[in-house]
Write a protein that holds these residues in place. Structure first.
Motif, PDB file in Angstrom:
ATOM      1  N   MET A   1       0.948  -1.202  -0.019  1.00 49.23           N
ATOM      2  CA  MET A   1      -0.074   0.158   0.093  1.00 49.23           C
ATOM      3  C   MET A   1       0.926   1.248  -0.201  1.00 49.23           C
ATOM      4  N   LEU A   2       1.969   1.398   0.701  1.00 48.01           N
ATOM      5  CA  LEU A   2       2.808   2.508   0.859  1.00 48.01           C
ATOM      6  C   LEU A   2       4.176   1.868   0.931  1.00 48.01           C
ATOM      7  N   GLU A   3       4.991   2.326   0.044  1.00 50.16           N
ATOM      8  CA  GLU A   3       6.387   2.036  -0.186  1.00 50.16           C
ATOM      9  C   GLU A   3       7.501   3.108  -0.050  1.00 50.16           C
ATOM     10  N   VAL A   4       8.473   3.232   0.795  1.00 46.50           N
ATOM     11  CA  VAL A   4       9.269   4.182   1.072  1.00 46.50           C
ATOM     12  C   VAL A   4      10.531   3.855   0.621  1.00 46.50           C
ATOM     13  N   LYS A   5      11.390   4.227  -0.274  1.00 41.75           N
ATOM     14  CA  LYS A   5      12.714   3.841  -0.669  1.00 41.75           C
ATOM     15  C   LYS A   5      13.874   4.948  -0.637  1.00 41.75           C
ATOM     16  N   GLY A   6      14.706   5.016   0.139  1.00 46.94           N
ATOM     17  CA  GLY A   6      15.791   5.686   0.214  1.00 46.94           C
ATOM     18  C   GLY A   6      15.409   7.144   0.067  1.00 46.94           C
ATOM     19  N   LEU A   7      14.405   7.543   0.740  1.00 45.85           N
ATOM     20  CA  LEU A   7      13.689   8.805   0.981  1.00 45.85           C
ATOM     21  C   LEU A   7      14.736   9.705   1.666  1.00 45.85           C
ATOM     22  N   THR A   8      15.219  10.960   1.084  1.00 48.27           N
ATOM     23  CA  THR A   8      16.364  11.954   1.636  1.00 48.27           C
ATOM     24  C   THR A   8      15.684  13.039   1.601  1.00 48.27           C
ATOM     25  N   LYS A   9      16.286  13.894   2.539  1.00 44.36           N
ATOM     26  CA  LYS A   9      16.161  15.334   2.269  1.00 44.36           C
ATOM     27  C   LYS A   9      17.290  16.027   3.009  1.00 44.36           C
ATOM     28  N   ARG A  10      17.857  17.027   2.010  1.00 45.56           N
ATOM     29  CA  ARG A  10      18.847  17.715   2.502  1.00 45.56           C
ATOM     30  C   ARG A  10      18.472  19.275   2.484  1.00 45.56           C
ATOM     31  N   PHE A  11      19.046  19.879   3.449  1.00 48.82           N
ATOM     32  CA  PHE A  11      19.062  21.251   3.691  1.00 48.82           C
ATOM     33  C   PHE A  11      20.357  21.951   3.828  1.00 48.82           C
ATOM     34  N   GLY A  12      20.915  22.207   2.480  1.00 50.57           N
ATOM     35  CA  GLY A  12      22.241  22.614   2.334  1.00 50.57           C
ATOM     36  C   GLY A  12      23.036  21.497   2.592  1.00 50.57           C
ATOM     37  N   GLY A  13      24.104  21.317   3.551  1.00 52.68           N
ATOM     38  CA  GLY A  13      25.015  20.237   3.807  1.00 52.68           C
ATOM     39  C   GLY A  13      24.345  19.476   4.901  1.00 52.68           C
ATOM     40  N   ASN A  14      23.062  19.619   5.228  1.00 50.11           N
ATOM     41  CA  ASN A  14      22.564  18.704   6.471  1.00 50.11           C
ATOM     42  C   ASN A  14      21.466  17.957   6.040  1.00 50.11           C
ATOM     43  N   LEU A  15      21.686  16.501   6.679  1.00 52.53           N
ATOM     44  CA  LEU A  15      20.580  15.627   6.099  1.00 52.53           C
ATOM     45  C   LEU A  15      19.646  15.813   7.170  1.00 52.53           C
ATOM     46  N   ALA A  16      18.464  16.055   6.915  1.00 51.78           N
ATOM     47  CA  ALA A  16      17.372  15.850   7.862  1.00 51.78           C
ATOM     48  C   ALA A  16      16.587  14.780   7.945  1.00 51.78           C
ATOM     49  N   VAL A  17      16.541  14.341   6.515  1.00 51.20           N
ATOM     50  CA  VAL A  17      16.034  12.753   6.554  1.00 51.20           C
ATOM     51  C   VAL A  17      16.924  12.005   5.616  1.00 51.20           C
ATOM     52  N   ASP A  18      17.429  10.847   6.199  1.00 47.83           N
ATOM     53  CA  ASP A  18      18.683  10.193   5.405  1.00 47.83           C
ATOM     54  C   ASP A  18      18.216   8.732   5.044  1.00 47.83           C
ATOM     55  N   ASN A  19      17.878   8.394   3.794  1.00 48.50           N
ATOM     56  CA  ASN A  19      17.899   7.211   3.429  1.00 48.50           C
ATOM     57  C   ASN A  19      16.976   6.318   3.920  1.00 48.50           C
ATOM     58  N   VAL A  20      15.622   6.854   4.331  1.00 49.78           N
ATOM     59  CA  VAL A  20      14.721   6.119   4.975  1.00 49.78           C
ATOM     60  C   VAL A  20      13.797   5.299   3.846  1.00 49.78           C
ATOM     61  N   SER A  21      13.685   3.957   4.517  1.00 48.52           N
ATOM     62  CA  SER A  21      12.939   2.963   3.438  1.00 48.52           C
ATOM     63  C   SER A  21      12.220   2.056   4.516  1.00 48.52           C
ATOM     64  N   PHE A  22      10.962   1.999   4.249  1.00 46.99           N
ATOM     65  CA  PHE A  22       9.953   0.801   4.840  1.00 46.99           C
ATOM     66  C   PHE A  22       8.609   0.809   4.025  1.00 46.99           C
ATOM     67  N   ARG A  23       7.833  -0.326   4.097  1.00 45.31           N
ATOM     68  CA  ARG A  23       6.933  -0.475   3.528  1.00 45.31           C
ATOM     69  C   ARG A  23       5.601  -0.747   4.403  1.00 45.31           C
TER      70      ARG A  23
END
Length: 274
Positions: A1-23
């Motif tokens: 139903m929901l699949e998250v793969k390698g979800l990443t969010k960068r703010f400049g040089g900072n990683l707020a969300v780092d390679n999140v994966s789950f289903r």
């Protein structure tokens, strides 16, 4: 139903969300826990497309929602409703009109400008308020309600969208224990009765254990725990929060319990950790 793969969010040089994966294979009530800055809110905002992801895939029912734009993006945001910690209501507007704002995504510009609502939508809004136990406040200004009542209005507004997923970003962080319990029970009923997926960022472990089917722990933008409430031991919680041996859940508890109940819970948690 929901699949998250390698979800990443960068703010400049900072990683707020780092390679999140789950289903998630079926509608569940999921709690996301972690200390402030762990990336919980950023993850929910990416899921609702309020914040753009830097990379990764977020697929719902087989469709990656991250590239969606224009009408398709707005349709996704209706499918994936968002509830905020600070309610985001229009304070001077009456309660039922705030709830009807949940229909803005499917109304014309002209109807929106003149606040023209079909009678069927008005009846639906009142029915939802009644379901949440606040229909008697429909004609009051939103600002006249208590915090817990305002959060239930925000939940009603989300339900007007008829979403498949409800995202709740710290929905009880500013509420007293009684109102916090009422709001969490409302979200749980919506999941149980409607079959909607609910994903809530929570700041207390007892709340996550009590109401959620699955708990995801985040630390420094990464998923460090993904399991059942029973698997969330005190030792695991220490790892999620980066806490020492003096870590105590009782200090942040939102359950309505007396002092002896809290002491008993601490003893049980200590036994599990040992």
């Amino acid at each position: 139903m929901l699949e998250v793969k390698g979800l990443t969010k960068r703010f400049g040089g900072n990683l707020a969300v780092d390679n999140v994966s789950f289903r998630v294979d079926r509608p569940m009530m999921i709690g996301i826990i972690g200390r402030s800055g762990a990336g919980k809110s950023t993850f929910l905002r990416m899921m609702n497309r309020l914040t753009e992801a830097s990379e990764g895939v977020l697929a719902f029912e087989g469709r990656n929602v991250l590239p969606l734009a224009g009408k398709a993006k707005r349709e996704w945001q209706s499918t994936c409703a968002m509830i905020f910690q600070q309610f985001n209501l229009v304070p001077r507007m009456d309660v039922v009109s705030n709830v009807l704002h949940g229909t803005l995504g499917r109304r014309s510009t002209l109807a929106t400008m003149f606040n023209l609502y079909p009678e069927s939508d008005i009846h639906q809004a009142i029915d939802i308020l009644d379901r949440l136990g606040i229909a008697q406040h429909a004609e009051k200004r939103a600002e006249a309600l208590s915090g817990g009542q305002q959060q239930r209005v925000a939940i009603a507004r989300a339900l007007m969208q008829d979403p498949k997923v409800i995202l709740a970003d710290e929905p009880i962080a500013s509420l007293d224990p009684m109102n916090a319990q009422t709001v969490m029970e409302a979200l749980r009923r919506i999941h149980d009765e409607d079959g909607r997926m609910v994903i809530a960022n929570l700041h207390t472990l007892d709340t996550a254990r009590r109401y959620c089917d699955r708990i995801i722990g985040m630390r420094d933008g990464r998923v460090v725990f993904d399991g059942t409430p029973a698997q969330l031991t005190t030792g695991v919680a220490r790892d999620i929060y980066g806490a020492g041996a003096d870590f105590s859940e009782a200090a942040t508890s939102t359950e309505i319990r007396d002092h002896h109940d809290i002491e008993a819970a601490e003893i049980r948690n200590a036994e599990v950790a040992i």
